[in-house]
Design a protein around this motif. Structure first.
Motif, mmCIF file in Angstrom:
data_model
loop_
_atom_site.group_PDB
_atom_site.id
_atom_site.type_symbol
_atom_site.label_atom_id
_atom_site.label_comp_id
_atom_site.label_asym_id
_atom_site.label_seq_id
_atom_site.Cartn_x
_atom_site.Cartn_y
_atom_site.Cartn_z
ATOM 1 N N GLU A 29 0.800 -1.217 0.000
ATOM 2 C CA GLU A 29 0.000 0.000 0.000
ATOM 3 C C GLU A 29 0.835 1.270 0.000
ATOM 4 O O GLU A 29 1.907 1.321 0.590
ATOM 5 C CB GLU A 29 -0.917 -0.009 1.232
ATOM 6 C CG GLU A 29 -1.768 -1.264 1.350
ATOM 7 C CD GLU A 29 -2.568 -1.342 2.635
ATOM 8 O OE1 GLU A 29 -2.747 -0.273 3.270
ATOM 9 O OE2 GLU A 29 -3.002 -2.441 3.003
ATOM 10 N N LEU A 30 0.309 2.270 -0.688
ATOM 11 C CA LEU A 30 0.783 3.641 -0.543
ATOM 12 C C LEU A 30 0.027 4.189 0.662
ATOM 13 O O LEU A 30 -1.191 4.322 0.627
ATOM 14 C CB LEU A 30 0.459 4.454 -1.797
ATOM 15 C CG LEU A 30 0.719 5.960 -1.716
ATOM 16 C CD1 LEU A 30 2.192 6.263 -1.497
ATOM 17 C CD2 LEU A 30 0.205 6.665 -2.967
ATOM 18 N N CYS A 31 0.752 4.480 1.744
ATOM 19 C CA CYS A 31 0.055 4.751 3.003
ATOM 20 C C CYS A 31 0.852 5.674 3.918
ATOM 21 O O CYS A 31 2.010 5.996 3.655
ATOM 22 C CB CYS A 31 -0.223 3.432 3.730
ATOM 23 S SG CYS A 31 1.276 2.489 4.128
ATOM 24 N N ILE A 32 0.175 6.088 4.976
ATOM 25 C CA ILE A 32 0.809 6.812 6.080
ATOM 26 C C ILE A 32 0.923 5.854 7.250
ATOM 27 O O ILE A 32 -0.048 5.161 7.603
ATOM 28 C CB ILE A 32 -0.008 8.048 6.505
ATOM 29 C CG1 ILE A 32 -0.003 9.113 5.404
ATOM 30 C CG2 ILE A 32 0.530 8.640 7.803
ATOM 31 C CD1 ILE A 32 1.308 9.849 5.241
ATOM 32 N N VAL A 33 2.114 5.786 7.864
ATOM 33 C CA VAL A 33 2.307 4.968 9.059
ATOM 34 C C VAL A 33 2.801 5.866 10.190
ATOM 35 O O VAL A 33 3.355 6.944 9.955
ATOM 36 C CB VAL A 33 3.310 3.817 8.820
ATOM 37 C CG1 VAL A 33 2.786 2.864 7.759
ATOM 38 C CG2 VAL A 33 4.682 4.355 8.427
ATOM 39 N N ASN A 34 2.594 5.400 11.424
ATOM 40 C CA ASN A 34 3.091 6.155 12.571
ATOM 41 C C ASN A 34 4.474 5.659 12.977
ATOM 42 O O ASN A 34 5.101 4.888 12.254
ATOM 43 C CB ASN A 34 2.095 6.095 13.737
ATOM 44 C CG ASN A 34 1.823 4.665 14.196
ATOM 45 O OD1 ASN A 34 2.626 3.753 13.979
ATOM 46 N ND2 ASN A 34 0.682 4.454 14.840
ATOM 47 N N THR A 35 4.954 6.094 14.131
ATOM 48 C CA THR A 35 6.305 5.732 14.562
ATOM 49 C C THR A 35 6.470 4.243 14.811
ATOM 50 O O THR A 35 7.593 3.730 14.810
ATOM 51 C CB THR A 35 6.688 6.497 15.837
ATOM 52 O OG1 THR A 35 5.692 6.279 16.846
ATOM 53 C CG2 THR A 35 6.796 7.987 15.559
ATOM 54 N N LEU A 36 5.362 3.535 15.036
ATOM 55 C CA LEU A 36 5.414 2.086 15.250
ATOM 56 C C LEU A 36 5.260 1.325 13.945
ATOM 57 O O LEU A 36 5.173 0.101 13.946
ATOM 58 C CB LEU A 36 4.303 1.666 16.219
ATOM 59 C CG LEU A 36 4.358 2.276 17.622
ATOM 60 C CD1 LEU A 36 3.144 1.830 18.431
ATOM 61 C CD2 LEU A 36 5.642 1.893 18.331
ATOM 62 N N HIS A 37 5.244 2.048 12.825
ATOM 63 C CA HIS A 37 5.013 1.466 11.498
ATOM 64 C C HIS A 37 3.618 0.842 11.397
ATOM 65 O O HIS A 37 3.403 -0.099 10.638
ATOM 66 C CB HIS A 37 6.092 0.433 11.141
ATOM 67 C CG HIS A 37 7.457 1.032 11.004
ATOM 68 N ND1 HIS A 37 8.598 0.272 10.820
ATOM 69 C CD2 HIS A 37 7.872 2.342 11.046
ATOM 70 C CE1 HIS A 37 9.651 1.070 10.742
ATOM 71 N NE2 HIS A 37 9.236 2.328 10.877
ATOM 72 N N GLN A 38 2.701 1.405 12.153
ATOM 73 C CA GLN A 38 1.301 0.984 12.091
ATOM 74 C C GLN A 38 0.572 1.803 11.031
ATOM 75 O O GLN A 38 0.739 3.018 10.940
ATOM 76 C CB GLN A 38 0.619 1.191 13.440
ATOM 77 C CG GLN A 38 -0.843 0.783 13.468
ATOM 78 C CD GLN A 38 -1.522 1.161 14.774
ATOM 79 O OE1 GLN A 38 -1.057 2.048 15.482
ATOM 80 N NE2 GLN A 38 -2.601 0.488 15.104
ATOM 81 N N ARG A 39 -0.243 1.145 10.242
ATOM 82 C CA ARG A 39 -1.008 1.825 9.211
ATOM 83 C C ARG A 39 -1.965 2.830 9.837
ATOM 84 O O ARG A 39 -2.767 2.496 10.695
ATOM 85 C CB ARG A 39 -1.793 0.810 8.389
ATOM 86 C CG ARG A 39 -2.611 1.430 7.256
ATOM 87 C CD ARG A 39 -3.705 0.508 6.783
ATOM 88 N NE ARG A 39 -3.248 -0.688 6.119
ATOM 89 C CZ ARG A 39 -3.418 -1.928 6.619
ATOM 90 N NH1 ARG A 39 -4.030 -2.097 7.791
ATOM 91 N NH2 ARG A 39 -3.001 -2.970 5.958
#
Length: 293
Positions: free
Chosen positions: A150-160
């Motif tokens: 996916e082309l996505c945004i993740v947070n610092t935990l690499h969570q979608r």
């Protein structure tokens, strides 16, 4: 008189001993300096003629060790190791993205692979669009159990946090390198809230039809002007969205507290504190960092 002579003799002996010690120290320092100079001269003179056997043996040992290392590097083992690292599927992404500059520190635009029922990336490539928003990258070493890329945004935990485009299922098995053409994508923080929160959870009552409860329209193109800096009808002393202060914003209170318990239409079940924590955090961060459009 004898005592004076004896004392004088002892004093003279002490002086002679001191002089001998000083001469010995100077001699040792001179020898030490000469020894250093000799080793330095070896580097610039005829090596085999001037150096002792120990130096020649040491040179032979180091030269043999160098030949051994060069041979080890040329026997194919390095190439085999590199080949092992690059095994597996690869995904080539091309896209044009806008709005990435609206995200605060802690969020990352990425090309990421996810396993089934797992919001944490199993493989990820951080994306840095050029000045015109173009992205052209290849994610390699895709694990065999990844079911979507996916082309996505993740947070610092690499969570979608949000997904804008994806390839999945049989599309991941068509070839060794999968072509992923994501086209144009608006990845701004506010647009993400619109598509993932307002459109999915709110507009059925707030503007999805001719009726908008309390006159609050949360459809695309209308939601921003109806929320940011606008006083709430239910809580007139507070704004629906007060930029910089999520806890003073009625919208945030609606989805995180029991504020709506006696409103006739409770909103407490709109977002789950367990399953939708990423959306709650997204809403909070959007308000905290200025509630930008």
């Amino acid at each position: 008189m004898k005592i004076f002579t004896l004392v004088k003799s002892r004093v003279s002996r002490v002086k002679r001993n001191k002089m001998k010690n000083e001469e010995l120290r100077i001699k040792n320092e001179s020898n030490s300096y000469s020894s250093f100079g000799g080793e330095a001269d070896i580097l610039h003179s005829s090596f085999l003629d001037s150096c002792p056997l120990t130096y020649f043996s040491l040179f032979t040992f180091h030269f043999s060790l160098l030949l051994l290392l060069l041979t080890a590097c040329d026997d194919g083992k390095v190439e085999e190791s590199y080949a092992a690292v690059t095994e597996g599927r690869a995904v080539h992404l091309t896209a044009v993205v806008t709005g990435i500059d609206t995200w605060p520190t802690g969020y990352t635009l990425a090309l990421a692979g996810f396993r089934a029922d797992d919001d944490y990336a199993a493989a990820m490539y951080t994306l840095r669009p050029d000045d015109e928003g173009h992205v052209d990258v290849t994610l390699t070493n895709l694990p065999a159990d990844v079911t979507s890329v996916e082309l996505c945004i993740v947070n610092t935990l690499h969570q979608r946090v949000a997904s804008y485009s994806r390839v999945e299922g049989s599309a991941l098995e068509t070839s060794r390198t999968i072509e992923f053409e994501a086209g144009s994508a608006n990845v701004s923080m506010y647009h993400t809230l619109q598509t993932d929160f307002f459109d999915r959870r709110c507009i059925s009552c707030h503007g999805g039809s001719d009726h908008a409860a309390r006159g609050l329209r949360l459809t695309e193109g209308q939601s921003y002007s109806h929320l940011v800096g606008v006083n709430s009808q239910r809580v007139p002393t507070q704004q629906l969205v007060q930029p910089g202060n999520p806890h003073a914003s009625v919208l945030y209170q609606v989805v995180t507290t029991d504020l709506t318990a006696d409103w006739g239409q409770p909103h407490t079940d709109m977002l789950s504190s367990e399953k939708d924590v990423h959306l709650i955090t997204l809403l909070s961060d959007w308000i905290r960092y200025g509630a930008n459009p």
